[in-house]
Design an enzyme around this catalytic site. Structure first.
Site, PDB file in Angstrom:
ATOM      1  N   ASP A 190      67.191-127.945 -54.125  1.00 49.69           N
ATOM      2  CA  ASP A 190      67.690-127.241 -55.321  1.00 49.69           C
ATOM      3  C   ASP A 190      68.739-126.185 -54.960  1.00 49.69           C
ATOM      4  O   ASP A 190      69.125-126.046 -53.792  1.00 49.69           O
ATOM      5  CB  ASP A 190      66.487-126.631 -56.062  1.00 49.69           C
ATOM      6  CG  ASP A 190      66.650-126.646 -57.576  1.00 49.69           C
ATOM      7  OD1 ASP A 190      67.782-126.726 -58.066  1.00 49.69           O
ATOM      8  OD2 ASP A 190      65.618-126.564 -58.277  1.00 49.69           O
ATOM      9  N   ASP A 245      69.919-129.154 -65.588  1.00 45.53           N
ATOM     10  CA  ASP A 245      68.627-129.799 -65.833  1.00 45.53           C
ATOM     11  C   ASP A 245      68.585-130.479 -67.197  1.00 45.53           C
ATOM     12  O   ASP A 245      69.066-129.934 -68.192  1.00 45.53           O
ATOM     13  CB  ASP A 245      67.494-128.766 -65.809  1.00 45.53           C
ATOM     14  CG  ASP A 245      67.143-128.336 -64.397  1.00 45.53           C
ATOM     15  OD1 ASP A 245      67.814-128.773 -63.441  1.00 45.53           O
ATOM     16  OD2 ASP A 245      66.190-127.548 -64.264  1.00 45.53           O
TER      17      ASP A 245
END
Ligand SMILES: *[C@@H]1O[C@H](CO)[C@@H](O)[C@H](O)[C@H]1NC(C)=O
Ligand SMILES: *[C@@H]1O[C@H](CO)[C@@H](O)[C@H](O)[C@H]1NC(C)=O
Ligand SMILES: *[C@@H]1O[C@H](CO)[C@@H](O)[C@H](O)[C@H]1NC(C)=O
Ligand SMILES: *[C@@H]1O[C@H](CO)[C@@H](O)[C@H](O)[C@H]1NC(C)=O
Ligand SMILES: *[C@@H]1O[C@H](CO)[C@@H](O)[C@H](O)[C@H]1NC(C)=O
Length: 434
Positions: A190, A245
């Site tokens: 991430d 996202d």
């Protein structure tokens, strides 16, 4: 490695039919050094190569041997977020087996954020949270491996993960070796708390550390599309996120599909655009919307990572996720990302998406993004078929042939937000030329 022929020279043949003149033209014989033995697709006489530009297909390669087709599996985040523990992971592994989803290809069980303790130990190592993962990650990896599945884990190219657990920036070698020692097969990496250092600098050190660990680990870059990873990440990872996202809404899913479409020419075996994980089964979209989500993700050669609670799926959710014909589109070995080829109607909401498949077939989606039912038409010139080509049309949701010899276009009435998905198979006259 000596046996790896790093200097393998492949000759790539491009045969492009001049559709106007109906005659062959050999565009060129190109000799390019490639690290891996696949060939750039040659669509030969069937397709208009401008529609399916593959000029960037496989030009950069990580070459760890993985991801010849998009990865399939499950990830904990979309349903559980931080509420995970080893019981849930094991029960999910069990459910993937008992439902038959594992046999359909969903083999990665990926743990997202929140598996780790808030601090590294005195040796500077990451430690699984003793409350939620008391048996440790190695034991979990052994558990899923015994079932023939693979285990994925999560870290961050920053000083903390998004949920403020320790990140791997400046700890790449230690963490990669630890993951390898546990038998981890996949790393999602991430982008939180990244100190403002550009992704191109922060993601390669983990690639090198994973490689040096000697254990083959799928490397999934999650930099949210910052700095257009399709342009550089194919030599860094096996997949790269192209967007922020996803969330469980129609607005998010459609926005992300469009953003991911931009990079279609860069996808190929070994490295895939990643428009984020599936929301199918999480309740925020209708059955038609989830069917569209799954159809378009499959056509775009996106990773198919289930994001719902597979221990408790509805029949509709299972029907969508287990559609073998749609999965086969995603896993087609040609590995060319399908794309949006036509928009029509108000706000461009009558859409045609398509892509080439092996066997000189096409996958074609008719997607109605308007709020009223509408007839959507795929015309041959739009999907790159030569005019007059006779095709049979198979509907992948109805599981039957719906036309035997369509010759210039194919139309169907599509409900609001629904997506029909078809395979177009050109008939014998054309096949015989190939
Ligand atoms: C091929 O497709 C491109 C892009 O859609 C289009 O501009 C071009 O006219 C097509 N060529 C032929 C020969 O149909
Ligand atoms: C594990 O997590 C699940 C899902 O959040 C929860 O329902 C369950 O109670 C937890 N089990 C334990 C032992 O903490
Ligand atoms: C490391 O990289 C080399 C060169 O791309 C590749 O051949 C090898 O398989 C990689 N090893 C691992 C463990 O990923
Ligand atoms: C979901 O995504 C959409 C589109 O990207 C965005 O507008 C919306 O704010 C997001 N919703 C949530 C709850 O994050
Ligand atoms: C299973 O899913 C349904 C919704 O589809 C939900 O109402 C129910 O609480 C879930 N059961 C468990 C045990 O999570």
């Amino acid at each position: 490695m000596a046996e790896q022929k790093l200097s393998t020279i492949l000759s790539l043949h491009f045969l492009i039919l001049s559709l106007y003149a109906s005659s062959f033209a050999i565009a060129g014989r190109v000799v390019v050094p490639l690290l891996q033995s696949y060939e750039i697709p040659t669509f030969k006489s069937i397709f208009n190569v401008t529609v399916y530009d593959t000029s960037k297909y496989g030009i950069l390669q990580l070459n760890n041997g993985l991801a010849q087709t998009p990865p399939m599996g499950w990830n904990s985040w979309n349903f559980f977020a931080c509420n995970i523990n080893e019981t849930v992971i094991k029960e999910t592994a069990d459910a993937l087996i008992s439902t038959g989803l594992a046999d359909l290809g969903y083999v990665y069980i990926n743990i997202d954020d929140c598996w780790s303790s808030a601090k590294r130990n005195s040796e500077g190592q990451l430690v699984p949270d003793p409350k939620t993962f008391p048996s440790g990650i190695k034991s979990l990896a052994d558990y899923v491996h015994r079932k023939g599945l693979k285990l994925g884990i999560y870290s961050d190219a920053g000083i903390f993960t998004c949920e403020v657990r320790p990140g791997s920036l400046f700890h790449e070698v230690d963490d990669a070796n630890l993951f390898a020692s546990w038998g981890v097969d996949y790393l999602k990496y991430d982008n939180c708390y990244n100190l403002g250092i550009e992704p191109k600098k922060r993601y390669p050190p983990m690639r090198d550390a994973l490689n040096a660990s000697g254990y083959t680990i799928f490397y999934s870059l999650c930099d949210w599309g910052v700095d257009d990873p399709a342009l550089w990440a194919p030599k860094v990872g096996n997949s790269w996120r192209t967007t922020e996202d996803i969330n469980d809404t129609w607005a998010s899913m459609t926005t992300i599909a469009d953003l991911n479409d931009k990079w279609a020419a860069y996808a190929g075996p070994g490295g895939w655009n990643d428009p984020d994980m599936l929301e199918v089964g999480n309740g925020g979209m209708s059955y038609q919307e989830y069917r569209a989500h799954f159809s378009i993700w499959a056509l775009m050669k996106a990773p198919l990572l289930i994001g719902c609670d597979v221990r408790n799926m509805t029949a509709e959710t299972f029907e969508i996720l287990s559609n073998k014909e749609v999965i086969a589109v995603n896993q087609d070995p040609l590995g060319v990302q399908g794309r949006k080829v036509q928009v029509a109607g108000t706000d461009g909401c009558f859409q045609v998406w398509s892509g080439p498949l092996t066997g000189h077939q096409l996958v074609v989606a008719l997607w109605n993004r308007c709020s009223k039912a509408a007839t959507i038409t795929a015309a041959w010139e739009v999907i790159g078929l030569e005019s007059g080509t006779s095709v049979s049309v198979r509907d992948l949701w109805q599981h039957k042939e719906v036309a035997g010899d369509a010759a210039s276009s194919f139309s169907s009435k599509v409900d609001p937000h629904d997506c029909h998905l078809y395979i177009f198979s050109p008939q014998a006259a054309y096949r015989s030329e190939i």
